[in-house]
Design a protein around this motif. Structure first.
Motif: not given
Length: 124
Positions: A64, A66-69, A71-73, A75, A105, A107
């Motif tokens: 996916r 996304a800007t998150n770091l 995550d369980n997914k 990214l 990142s 996950g």
């Protein structure tokens, strides 16, 4: 992340991979010392152009955007146009933020599923 970094290193579409556990990393020795050989779930890789990066990300189905770091997914993001989008070209250059760079990142997804997602995005 290490498996994906090794896999990406062997793909003809990939110009370079940044992951400190790879033998090709100039930071491998210090990373091994600091992180006991496990530098974590973040890696970068570069494609031939900014356009190639966006075409690739648009085709991903499991990974996916996304800007998150951490995550369980798993990214992905294009840092130059998002996180560093307001920085000057000079600042981006100093920090090594190229428009061909993607950040991944990793996950909890299965390596085979992630690898297959990457392959189908390269092939389509």
């Amino acid at each position: 992340a290490y498996q994906l970094a090794k896999f990406l290193s062997g793909q003809e579409q990939v110009v370079k991979v940044g992951y400190t556990k790879l033998e090709t990393s100039s930071y491998k020795e210090i990373s091994d010392k600091l992180f006991s050989g496990n530098p974590g779930a973040m890696l970068t890789f570069s494609l031939e152009s900014k356009d190639a990066c966006f075409r690739f990300m648009d085709k991903l189905q499991v990974i996916r955007r996304a800007t998150n770091l951490f995550d369980n997914k798993t990214l992905i993001i294009h840092p130059e146009s998002t996180i560093y989008g307001t920085f000057s070209p000079e600042m981006k250059y100093v920090m090594g933020i190229e428009d061909t760079l993607l950040r991944l990142s990793v996950g909890l997804g299965d390596f085979v599923d992630l690898k297959n997602d990457i392959l189908q995005a390269f092939d389509n």
